[in-house]
Scaffold this motif. Sequence first.
Motif, PDB file in Angstrom:
ATOM      1  N   ILE A 311       0.911  -1.184  -0.080  1.00 57.63           N
ATOM      2  CA  ILE A 311       0.120   0.211   0.189  1.00 57.63           C
ATOM      3  C   ILE A 311       0.789   1.257   0.037  1.00 57.63           C
ATOM      4  CG2 ILE A 311      -1.549   1.394   1.451  1.00 57.63           C
ATOM      5  CD1 ILE A 311      -2.856  -1.364   2.323  1.00 57.63           C
ATOM      6  N   LYS A 312       1.943   1.153   0.717  1.00 54.50           N
ATOM      7  CA  LYS A 312       2.807   2.458   0.935  1.00 54.50           C
ATOM      8  C   LYS A 312       3.503   2.764  -0.606  1.00 54.50           C
ATOM      9  CE  LYS A 312       6.673   4.319   3.539  1.00 54.50           C
ATOM     10  NZ  LYS A 312       7.600   4.102   4.303  1.00 54.50           N
ATOM     11  N   ARG A 313       4.003   1.379  -1.313  1.00 53.75           N
ATOM     12  CA  ARG A 313       4.735   1.709  -2.339  1.00 53.75           C
ATOM     13  C   ARG A 313       3.761   2.169  -3.495  1.00 53.75           C
ATOM     14  NH1 ARG A 313       5.110  -1.453  -6.645  1.00 53.75           N
ATOM     15  NH2 ARG A 313       4.088  -3.214  -5.606  1.00 53.75           N
ATOM     16  N   LEU A 314       2.410   1.671  -3.584  1.00 45.38           N
ATOM     17  CA  LEU A 314       1.407   2.018  -4.376  1.00 45.38           C
ATOM     18  C   LEU A 314       0.928   3.649  -4.338  1.00 45.38           C
ATOM     19  CD1 LEU A 314      -0.587  -0.749  -4.929  1.00 45.38           C
ATOM     20  CD2 LEU A 314       0.668  -0.076  -6.587  1.00 45.38           C
ATOM     21  N   THR A 315       1.300   4.078  -2.946  1.00 50.46           N
ATOM     22  CA  THR A 315       0.653   5.491  -2.816  1.00 50.46           C
ATOM     23  C   THR A 315       1.610   6.388  -3.390  1.00 50.46           C
ATOM     24  OG1 THR A 315      -0.436   4.720  -0.876  1.00 50.46           O
ATOM     25  CG2 THR A 315       0.427   7.009  -0.802  1.00 50.46           C
ATOM     26  N   ASP A 316       3.206   6.100  -2.998  1.00 48.43           N
ATOM     27  CA  ASP A 316       4.224   6.635  -3.718  1.00 48.43           C
ATOM     28  C   ASP A 316       4.057   6.919  -5.052  1.00 48.43           C
ATOM     29  OD1 ASP A 316       5.061   7.280  -1.115  1.00 48.43           O
ATOM     30  OD2 ASP A 316       6.593   5.510  -1.161  1.00 48.43           O
ATOM     31  N   GLN A 317       3.773   5.864  -5.670  1.00 46.95           N
ATOM     32  CA  GLN A 317       3.613   5.729  -7.268  1.00 46.95           C
ATOM     33  C   GLN A 317       2.457   6.907  -7.737  1.00 46.95           C
ATOM     34  OE1 GLN A 317       5.232   4.129  -9.938  1.00 46.95           O
ATOM     35  NE2 GLN A 317       6.732   3.938  -8.558  1.00 46.95           N
ATOM     36  N   LEU A 318       1.330   6.844  -7.120  1.00 47.02           N
ATOM     37  CA  LEU A 318       0.444   7.421  -7.444  1.00 47.02           C
ATOM     38  C   LEU A 318       0.378   8.970  -7.244  1.00 47.02           C
ATOM     39  CD1 LEU A 318      -2.818   5.538  -6.065  1.00 47.02           C
ATOM     40  CD2 LEU A 318      -2.226   6.015  -8.452  1.00 47.02           C
ATOM     41  N   ASP A 319       1.368   9.379  -6.160  1.00 45.62           N
ATOM     42  CA  ASP A 319       1.871  10.848  -5.932  1.00 45.62           C
ATOM     43  C   ASP A 319       2.764  11.052  -7.140  1.00 45.62           C
ATOM     44  OD1 ASP A 319       0.572  10.951  -3.222  1.00 45.62           O
ATOM     45  OD2 ASP A 319       2.355  10.504  -2.262  1.00 45.62           O
TER      46      ASP A 319
END
Length: 879
Positions: A311-319
Amino acid sequence: MKPIKLTMQAFGPYAQTEVVDFQAFGDKGLFLISGDTGAGKTTIFDGIVYALYGELSGELRKPEMLRSKYASPKVDTFVELEFELHDQNYIIRRSPEYMREKKNGKGQTKHASSVEMIEVENKRSLTKVAEVREAINRLIGLDARQFKQVAVLAQGEFVRLLVASTKERTQIFRDLFQTSDYAALQSEVLERSKKARDEVNAAQATIDRLYQSFRGMDASTLLDPKRIAESLKGHAKELERLIQEQADWQKGLAEASKKKGQLGQQKERFDLWFKTSKDLETLKPLYDKTSQEVEDLKKKQPEMEEKSYEIKRLTDQLDRFGQYRQMEKTYTDLKRDLHKKTEAFEAFKAEFAADQSRQQQLQARAEELVNAPALRQQAEALCLQLQEAANRKAQLDQLNQDIVLQQQTFATLAAQSEHAQQIYLQKNSQFLAGQAGILAGSLQPGIPCPVCGSIHHPDPAPLEHNIPDERTLKKLEKEANDKARKAQRQSELCAGLLSRREEQEKSLSQLETTLPPNQSLAAAQTSLKLFNDQCNERENILNTLSSLTANLEKRLKQKENGQNHLEQLAAQASELAGRLQSFKETLSFDQEDQAKLRLNTLRQETAAYDQQKTRSEKQLDSQKSRLFQLQGILETYDRQPEDPRLQIEQLGQQLIQIDQAMNQVNSQIRELQGQLKINTSIFEQLQTLEKDMPRLCEKAQSLKNLSDTLNGTLAGQTKINLETYVQITFFEQIILRANQKLNVMTSGQYELIRAEEGGKGKVGLGLDVVDHFNGSRRPVQSLSGGEQFLASLCLALGLSEEIQMEAGGVSLQTLFVDEGFGSLDEECLNKAIQALNQIADSRMVGIISHVESLMNRIEHQILVTKDPVNGSRACIETL
């Protein structure tokens, strides 16, 4: 009170200042006031009464009627009376309130009333109405009503007393002697007697009502107050017994209530043990199930931690996707802005080129119109000259018309002058010829002619007819000269106009020599309009060129700046496109939606796990705590408690029986207490009323006896009330005084006597007359008119004397009698005058009358003359 001098101004019919000096009559004697009807005879009496009291002598005349309708707006209305009383002189001046015209003649104004009383000897002055009224009443001893009854026997009013009915005479005496107080006393006592009888009746009615209000007593008990008292004592003993019974039931209720409380505590302890046991049996399976759920969730913990990392990794990509989208948007906006500004710059360049072309066209047109101002100036000068020539021609035409009209007028005036001259010469010839005839008519033989000097006149000139007189001749000469002068003036006017025409024709001819040949004003004005339009056009072109040139210079700089700005925007767009491509290569997802879908799925799974884990752990803690609590409660019991519900049910039945018995006793107590309270109160009221009844009856009887006495309603007694008794006393005194005078006036023939009217024992205020010549007795209404006047006068004089005695022995030195003597025959008139002379031996007596014989009998007189224009006048005469 003796009047000395009366001054009236703008008062009644008197428009100016009238002074009546009573000193001319001496201290006593008769005087007569005579004059036409409406002249103002009674106004003299009104003046005296108004000065003293602010009222008038008669009932029909009011103070607001006092302002003279003949008076000038500048003249104030007032009455001033100087009189003597107790060897002191007084002056009283009084002015009424009235509306009068303003002195400037515009509208009306209110004149306020005023009064002033002066004590001449000590110079004391009173100016307040109340103070003056009090002083006059105190000094004279009579109020206005009494003074008018005593000092002024007003016209027609003193006859009322003679011919009045008993009812009318009662009212007259009530007004004269203020006997209404006696009538009020009669009414007051009668009212009190009725009130006392009503009190007795009300007390008896209350007693009867109270006997009917007793509760719980039979009719035989109510017949005797002693039985009522014994009944009340029996009710009190019964009440004591019931109260004791109530106390016994309350004691049993307290014991049962105490036992009920103990059983209640025992039931609460049993209910707690029973409920706790049941709850513990239900809770144990639930606790075991929840413990297993918590263990299963702990085994899934590593899997959930791995999902959290993803979830943390995907959040960074979406940013980073967001940053990319922002950069992409910025690049798109920049490209759009560059395109719009490029188009706008191209349009700007096209508009700039068009304005340059327009500038060149306007400059060429301005060169074409460079001579327009000079041409306009020349056209303006020509138009002015042509307009001046047109104006002069119009003036010359008008002058020619005026010359024709004035010449026609001159011809008319010249003809009129010649005609008037001919008439004058003709009449003058007739006048000269006629003079010879007139002179010849005065010639006498032997007397020289005033013309030729001859004493012989053989052929005198004949006397012509229709000879004009000298005045007519002068009038004709004046008319001929006037018309000749008019014709001369008109001739001079025509000559002046002809001279003006010659000058204007010469001036016009000189002006026309300076003008171009065959040039019209309309053509010149058309050319002027054309040159004006060209000048305006040139001026507009120059203004437009000035503005356009300045604008082109400014826009040239804008063009250079716009070109530079477009080049900068193109460089920025190229740089941003390169950065956008580099950033896109760092993203792990091709589509942002795929990353968002995966992220949402992971977040939902981890959230569901966290919620379930928290809920299960919290539920397990709650169940564990409740389990320990229930086990602790059961550990307080050493054995299973006994169920008390059967005993409670049996005790409830017992309490119901006790409550029913207590309600019955309480109801009996309340009923008996209310009955005893009401009956005791009624008995006490009865004792008070029956004790007070003899006093009320005695008071009612006493007031009845007094009322019957005052109102003349005693059985077997004379039916005369107190007021009538007092009035009869006054009436008999008046009749006694009147008969002394009537005996003299009628030579002993008539005597007035009070008449008894009605049935047996009823006495009234009737009046009869006894005729001693024939021994008859008859009503006074049967007297003749003259006899009625004498009887009325005597009765009025008697009334006057009685009122003076009733007022404390007041002595008035003046008496006024208004009218009534016209109905007397010669003998009765002599007797009336004789009686009045006797009265006049001690005071002044004034009489108003139209009777001519009185004017010959009475020495002192006030003669009032009537003037319908200037108002009335009064003067004193002595025979």
